[in-house]
Structures are given as C-alpha cells and as structure tokens.
Scaffold this motif. Sequence first.
Motif, PDB file in Angstrom:
ATOM      1  N   TYR A  71     -18.953 -21.338 -12.858  1.00  0.00           N
ATOM      2  CA  TYR A  71     -18.990 -21.442 -14.325  1.00  0.00           C
ATOM      3  C   TYR A  71     -20.273 -22.132 -14.763  1.00  0.00           C
ATOM      4  CZ  TYR A  71     -14.455 -19.636 -15.719  1.00  0.00           C
ATOM      5  OH  TYR A  71     -13.408 -18.793 -16.005  1.00  0.00           O
ATOM      6  N   VAL A  86     -11.386 -24.916 -17.593  1.00  0.00           N
ATOM      7  CA  VAL A  86     -10.739 -23.642 -17.223  1.00  0.00           C
ATOM      8  C   VAL A  86      -9.738 -23.886 -16.092  1.00  0.00           C
ATOM      9  CG1 VAL A  86     -11.110 -21.342 -16.245  1.00  0.00           C
ATOM     10  CG2 VAL A  86     -12.666 -22.204 -17.999  1.00  0.00           C
ATOM     11  N   THR A 127      -5.880 -22.926 -16.498  1.00  0.00           N
ATOM     12  CA  THR A 127      -5.302 -21.854 -15.671  1.00  0.00           C
ATOM     13  C   THR A 127      -4.494 -22.372 -14.484  1.00  0.00           C
ATOM     14  OG1 THR A 127      -7.315 -21.670 -14.338  1.00  0.00           O
ATOM     15  CG2 THR A 127      -7.151 -20.242 -16.284  1.00  0.00           C
TER      16      THR A 127
END
Lengths: 63, 134
Positions: free
Chosen positions: B82, B125, B129
């Motif tokens: 990322y 994230v 998630t």
Amino acid sequence: MNNRLKVLRAERNWSQADLAERLEVSRQSVNAIETGKYDPSLPLAFRIAALFELPIEAIFSAD
Amino acid sequence: MICSPAQKRYNKRVIGLSLIYAGLLIGAVWLFKHHAVSGPLAWIVAILPALPIIGIFAAIGGYIVEESDEYLRMLLIRQTLYGSGFSLSIATGWGFLESFGMVHHVETYWVSILWFAGLGIGQLVNRITEGSWS
C-alpha cells in the motif's frame, strides 16, 4: 478453504491464545485462520495437524 | 495488542533511528543556516539526515525477514505494498503535472514521507479487513 479449527479447539477447552501459544504464532493468526480470512502455509497446516494428531484433510477442506 | 519479538526489535530500531534522524536534521539545518559548512563537508552534512531514513527502510526489511509469524508477515508486506502504490502513484502524477508546469517543484524526499503515509493507510486497511492493527 474451510477448517474445523474452532471446533477442535473448543473440544479441548483451549482459548485462541492457548492454541496460539502451542503453535508458536500470534493470537491474531489463530483468529484469522479460524474465521477463514487467512489460509495457513503448508508447514503451518502440518504443525496444526500434528498438534491435533489428525491428518490435514481432517482439519482443512476445499470450499 | 501483544507484539511479537520481531515487532519489539523493529520498534526499538525505528525509535532509535527516528531519534538519530531528528538529531542529524536539526544539526544539518543549523550548520547550513549559519553557513558553517562548505565544499565536500557540505555534501556529507546534507546527506546525513537521509541515512537514518534509509535505515528505517532496512529495519522494515529486517522485520519482514525476522518475523516468524507468517500471518503478521503477510499483513506487513501488504502494508508496504500500500505504501509503495500510494507514494509511487502520487509521485508519478505529480511528476507529470510538474513537467507540464501545472504545479511547483517538490523535493523528492516527499516520496518517502508519502510511503510512510501509505504504510498508515495499509495499517488502516488491515484493521478494517482483518480486524488487526499489525
């Protein structure tokens, strides 16, 4: 992949932390595997199978 | 959150390198502000603050190598992806805007800052998630 990790753990009255300690992984790892968010590598799957004294296919199955 | 031994070593290294970075940056700014360095020494002083930052990149690489927990390792690698995607995308976009005269010049060390920001996005994230900050 599906797995019976949660059931097998519950049968032995082990918490996620107990299982993590026995496998020498983090509790997050156990949680991720149990909830199906993460499929373990083959070496870790063998360690899990050895710990429960079961063949891998008795713990893990394809979707 | 319980840290793995590799995470603890990584945290210590990053804290140490961050303190060194702050010291070197303050020192370099002071020296240049007071015109205390010139010639080859100026080059050395100017590059010094970059070295601990490069050290942090190495520390992250070391953590990936040393982390024995494969799930935590996967989360960290995803974070770095990322970071790379975020920083390179903005750098590429900005580069074209700059070359067409649409925006002003920005020093390239900002790519590193964006990369670290991207690590933060990756961590967010992971949290959303996976339910894990690691």
